[in-house]
Scaffold this motif. Structure first.
Motif, short mmCIF file in Angstrom:
data_model
loop_
_atom_site.label_atom_id
_atom_site.label_comp_id
_atom_site.label_asym_id
_atom_site.label_seq_id
_atom_site.Cartn_x
_atom_site.Cartn_y
_atom_site.Cartn_z
N ARG A 1 3.11 -31.17 17.27
CA ARG A 1 3.53 -31.18 15.79
C ARG A 1 3.73 -29.75 15.22
NH1 ARG A 1 5.63 -36.06 14.15
NH2 ARG A 1 3.70 -37.68 14.09
N PRO B 1 3.45 -27.56 8.81
CA PRO B 1 4.10 -27.84 7.57
C PRO B 1 4.28 -26.69 6.77
CG PRO B 1 1.80 -28.56 7.48
CD PRO B 1 1.88 -27.90 8.65
N PRO C 1 7.18 -29.04 1.10
CA PRO C 1 8.10 -30.21 1.08
C PRO C 1 9.14 -29.94 -0.07
CG PRO C 1 5.61 -30.86 0.14
CD PRO C 1 5.85 -29.45 0.73
N GLY D 1 5.74 -36.23 5.14
CA GLY D 1 5.11 -35.52 6.25
C GLY D 1 6.18 -34.83 7.02
N ALA E 1 7.76 -32.02 5.11
CA ALA E 1 7.03 -30.78 5.36
C ALA E 1 7.20 -29.84 6.46
CB ALA E 1 5.67 -31.01 4.78
N ARG E 2 7.11 -30.67 7.35
CA ARG E 2 7.43 -30.01 8.57
C ARG E 2 8.69 -29.32 8.68
NH1 ARG E 2 5.84 -35.53 10.70
NH2 ARG E 2 3.60 -35.72 10.20
#
Length: 278
Positions: free
Chosen positions: A7, A10, A13, A160, A163-164
């Motif tokens: 992953r 982040p 966002p 989620g 943000a990534r």
């Protein structure tokens, strides 16, 4: 060859939300295209020999033929079918160091255009309802292929993944074959009838431990062939104006497009998805 699946870190966002706000006119222009892709409910299949109910128009025609002494058409039944889409889409992003180069008006980086295009594509696919994943890759030799999952199929398009995407970075090199194979594996876990792999790249396969470009191009071509045999449909959108020299060798003569005006990427990518997933 080693793929490190992880992953990404982040970012803010609010950056993703700002992209959506700035490109509202693009999504508005695409509204009709997106609506055409959405399931249309119940479809009636008429003039069947075996069905669930009588096709009244066909039955009347058959009765008229009988009265006139002609052989009637036996296909006087119809059946209702629920129309549903069955497409899974994975966007695979080339996140090598070259994406940090300026590409758009005012010195906008290619990475920023890539992020904008990815956000708009995600919003478009989310509106249609197709399951989708957003992944990226870069490499630092054959044993360090970094595969980043911004959004997986099972995840909701929400804070989620957004943000990534905001934390997306461009670095290192482009060992494309390994990333395509790994993306094909992720798509292979889906039960969709159609599995679409969109590859967005700004250049040819390359890496620090390989001096012969032909070797990595051959490996990418073999990866495309492998995932195709597994039921995946690969398609490449290249941002490299010189891509004609190699991209058809990798993806086939009908498996790619070259975008001449890179600044149009945020609008072009969702439209490409709409055309391929129709």
């Amino acid at each position: 060859m080693t793929v490190h699946d992880k992953r990404p870190r982040p970012g803010d966002p609010d950056l993703t939300e700002a992209i959506l706000q700035a490109h509202r006119p693009v999504l508005a222009r695409m509204r009709r295209v997106l609506e055409a892709l959405q399931p249309q409910g119940v479809q009636r299949l008429r003039r069947l020999e075996d069905g669930d109910e009588l096709d009244l128009n066909a039955a009347i025609g058959a009765a008229v033929d009988l009265r006139l002494g002609r052989q009637p058409d036996p296909r006087v039944m119809m059946r209702q079918r629920q129309v549903t889409r069955d497409v899974a889409v994975l966007l695979l992003l080339d996140l090598s160091a070259s994406t940090n180069d300026p590409a758009g008006p005012g010195g906008t980086r290619l990475l920023d255009l890539t992020r904008e295009a990815t956000v708009l594509l995600a919003e478009a696919v989310h509106r249609v309802g197709d399951p989708f994943a957003l992944h990226g890759f870069c490499s630092d030799g054959r044993h360090n292929v970094f595969y980043q999952r911004f959004k997986d199929f099972a995840e909701v398009w929400g804070p989620g993944p957004k943000a990534r995407l905001a934390g997306m970075e461009g670095q290192l090199s482009t060992r494309m074959g390994a990333a395509i194979r790994h993306a094909g594996w992720h798509l292979g876990q889906q039960r969709a009838a159609r599995k679409l792999l969109l590859v967005l790249t700004d250049g040819a396969p390359a890496d620090i431990d390989e001096r012969a470009p032909a070797h990595l191009r051959h490996d990418a071509r073999a990866a495309v062939a492998a995932v195709t045999r597994q039921g995946v449909q690969p398609f490449c959108l290249s941002l490299d104006p010189e891509a004609d020299a190699y991209v058809a060798q990798i993806f086939g003569p009908r498996g790619y497009q070259i975008l001449d005006r890179v600044e149009r990427l945020p609008e072009r990518l969702p439209r490409l998805y709409a055309g391929l997933a129709r």
